[in-house]
Design a protein around this motif. Structure first.
Motif, PDB file in Angstrom:
ATOM      1  N   TYR A 216     -21.675  18.870 -43.750  1.00  0.00           N
ATOM      2  CA  TYR A 216     -21.721  18.866 -45.214  1.00  0.00           C
ATOM      3  C   TYR A 216     -23.004  19.482 -45.781  1.00  0.00           C
ATOM      4  CZ  TYR A 216     -17.616  15.915 -44.846  1.00  0.00           C
ATOM      5  OH  TYR A 216     -16.357  15.435 -44.549  1.00  0.00           O
ATOM      6  N   PHE A 217     -23.894  19.948 -44.920  1.00  0.00           N
ATOM      7  CA  PHE A 217     -25.069  20.665 -45.402  1.00  0.00           C
ATOM      8  C   PHE A 217     -24.682  22.111 -45.696  1.00  0.00           C
ATOM      9  CE2 PHE A 217     -27.062  17.238 -42.950  1.00  0.00           C
ATOM     10  CZ  PHE A 217     -28.094  16.855 -43.790  1.00  0.00           C
ATOM     11  N   ASP A 218     -25.407  22.739 -46.631  1.00  0.00           N
ATOM     12  CA  ASP A 218     -25.171  24.161 -46.841  1.00  0.00           C
ATOM     13  C   ASP A 218     -25.655  24.916 -45.602  1.00  0.00           C
ATOM     14  OD1 ASP A 218     -28.056  25.244 -47.304  1.00  0.00           O
ATOM     15  OD2 ASP A 218     -27.912  23.515 -48.650  1.00  0.00           O
ATOM     16  N   PRO A 219     -25.131  26.133 -45.341  1.00  0.00           N
ATOM     17  CA  PRO A 219     -25.456  26.829 -44.094  1.00  0.00           C
ATOM     18  C   PRO A 219     -26.952  27.012 -43.821  1.00  0.00           C
ATOM     19  CG  PRO A 219     -23.543  27.836 -45.103  1.00  0.00           C
ATOM     20  CD  PRO A 219     -24.053  26.817 -46.090  1.00  0.00           C
ATOM     21  N   PRO A 220     -27.782  27.438 -44.801  1.00  0.00           N
ATOM     22  CA  PRO A 220     -29.206  27.582 -44.484  1.00  0.00           C
ATOM     23  C   PRO A 220     -29.857  26.264 -44.056  1.00  0.00           C
ATOM     24  CG  PRO A 220     -28.680  28.750 -46.505  1.00  0.00           C
ATOM     25  CD  PRO A 220     -27.484  27.922 -46.166  1.00  0.00           C
ATOM     26  N   THR A 221     -29.504  25.171 -44.726  1.00  0.00           N
ATOM     27  CA  THR A 221     -30.065  23.875 -44.365  1.00  0.00           C
ATOM     28  C   THR A 221     -29.598  23.449 -42.983  1.00  0.00           C
ATOM     29  OG1 THR A 221     -30.151  23.207 -46.685  1.00  0.00           O
ATOM     30  CG2 THR A 221     -30.254  21.455 -45.035  1.00  0.00           C
ATOM     31  N   SER A 222     -28.332  23.664 -42.703  1.00  0.00           N
ATOM     32  CA  SER A 222     -27.795  23.320 -41.394  1.00  0.00           C
ATOM     33  C   SER A 222     -28.508  24.087 -40.290  1.00  0.00           C
ATOM     34  CB  SER A 222     -26.294  23.613 -41.357  1.00  0.00           C
ATOM     35  OG  SER A 222     -25.756  23.309 -40.100  1.00  0.00           O
ATOM     36  N   HIS A 223     -28.731  25.379 -40.503  1.00  0.00           N
ATOM     37  CA  HIS A 223     -29.406  26.191 -39.494  1.00  0.00           C
ATOM     38  C   HIS A 223     -30.841  25.704 -39.266  1.00  0.00           C
ATOM     39  CE1 HIS A 223     -26.465  29.690 -40.538  1.00  0.00           C
ATOM     40  NE2 HIS A 223     -25.947  28.848 -39.666  1.00  0.00           N
ATOM     41  N   ARG A 224     -31.516  25.327 -40.337  1.00  0.00           N
ATOM     42  CA  ARG A 224     -32.894  24.834 -40.194  1.00  0.00           C
ATOM     43  C   ARG A 224     -32.926  23.506 -39.454  1.00  0.00           C
ATOM     44  NH1 ARG A 224     -36.696  24.796 -45.412  1.00  0.00           N
ATOM     45  NH2 ARG A 224     -36.355  27.026 -45.095  1.00  0.00           N
ATOM     46  N   LEU A 225     -32.006  22.619 -39.780  1.00  0.00           N
ATOM     47  CA  LEU A 225     -31.947  21.335 -39.078  1.00  0.00           C
ATOM     48  C   LEU A 225     -31.715  21.535 -37.583  1.00  0.00           C
ATOM     49  CD1 LEU A 225     -29.811  19.246 -41.576  1.00  0.00           C
ATOM     50  CD2 LEU A 225     -32.170  18.757 -40.924  1.00  0.00           C
ATOM     51  N   LEU A 226     -30.783  22.416 -37.258  1.00  0.00           N
ATOM     52  CA  LEU A 226     -30.484  22.667 -35.848  1.00  0.00           C
ATOM     53  C   LEU A 226     -31.678  23.292 -35.135  1.00  0.00           C
ATOM     54  CD1 LEU A 226     -26.820  23.950 -36.245  1.00  0.00           C
ATOM     55  CD2 LEU A 226     -27.545  21.818 -35.160  1.00  0.00           C
ATOM     56  N   ALA A 227     -32.406  24.146 -35.848  1.00  0.00           N
ATOM     57  CA  ALA A 227     -33.605  24.736 -35.254  1.00  0.00           C
ATOM     58  C   ALA A 227     -34.667  23.666 -35.014  1.00  0.00           C
ATOM     59  CB  ALA A 227     -34.154  25.843 -36.151  1.00  0.00           C
TER      60      ALA A 227
END
Length: 266
Positions: free
Chosen positions: A162-173
């Protein structure tokens, strides 16, 4: 506490378990695109609602009742006490014939969850928690010891859907500094107990519907862990559309370290 567990077990046995892997055509519907509901959800909620009101006659905020009338959820903020009910947590799993689903309830007083119940029919496991009295698994006290291992060994669940894609990518990083990630089980009533019992160390959620998170959050805190918003404020059940974002950890010190790691750059 035992009476509510009995209500959930019996409602599941009557309305849910007979339909597991046996749903007929027309018994699965969509409340919204991609949001499934079944006759088992609706029948179980009716049974649980009636029996909880017999036990304590306060408003019942059920997931399916709120889907029909969103104003019902205001009772969580406006009434001195209210029940919260999730008749089938993990409906998609249930529809798919996967055993990762649960039946859940909690009691909210003055805007705070004070008691919680999670029943997992396929494993025959009951989790309960009472504010100030502890957390339990089938009658066995749950206590999470303080985590002493390094962050790179911590395993957890990051619900990035449910995160927007940029936020999701940062979290995963950011999560690369931690141990292996579990993709999650699509059911909070399955995921929270993994932290309470020591099988996982943390969970990060974005969407926090009250019937999904009130039971598990209390279970975690009463087991010695921490469930809090990203700013550190405690989780409080509130109607859908309110605050989002929740970090769950095995102990308070670990929670602080996880926030530093996962939310770096936010």
């Amino acid at each position: 506490m035992e009476k509510v567990t009995e209500i959930l077990v019996e409602a599941a046995a009557e309305a849910v378990e007979p339909r597991f892997r046996a749903l007929a055509e027309g018994e699965v519907m969509e409340k919204a695109p991609g949001d499934l509901v079944t006759v088992a959800d609706r029948d179980a909620e009716r049974i649980i609602t009636r029996r909880l009101r017999e036990l304590l006659p306060v408003p019942v905020v059920g997931e399916e009742a709120v889907a029909a009338d969103p104003a019902l959820a205001r009772a969580l903020l406006e009434e001195p006490a209210a029940w919260l009910v999730d008749p089938v947590d993990g409906t998609k799993n249930f529809v798919a014939g996967e055993p990762s689903y649960a039946v859940m309830a909690s009691l909210v007083r003055s805007g705070r969850a004070v008691a919680a119940w999670i029943w997992q029919p396929c494993s025959g496991t009951a989790y309960t928690a009472e504010l100030g009295a502890g957390a339990w698994q089938n009658g066995r006290r749950l206590v999470r010891e303080q985590v002493t291992t390094a962050p790179e060994s911590w395993t957890g669940i990051l619900k990035s859907r449910y995160f927007d894609p940029p936020t999701s990518h940062r979290l995963l990083a950011n999560a690369r500094a931690l141990g292996p990630l579990d993709p999650g089980r699509r059911a909070a009533g399955i995921e929270y107990p993994l932290v309470a019992t020591g099988e996982r160390d943390f969970i990060l959620y974005w969407r926090t519907l009250p019937w999904d998170h009130a039971p598990g959050s209390l279970l975690i805190t009463e087991a010695g862990g921490r469930s809090a918003r990203f700013d550190g404020s405690p989780y409080l059940p509130e109607p859908p559309g309110g605050t989002n974002g929740l970090l769950v950890a095995a102990d308070p010190d670990q929670w602080e370290t996880l926030r530093e790691i996962l939310l770096k750059g936010f």
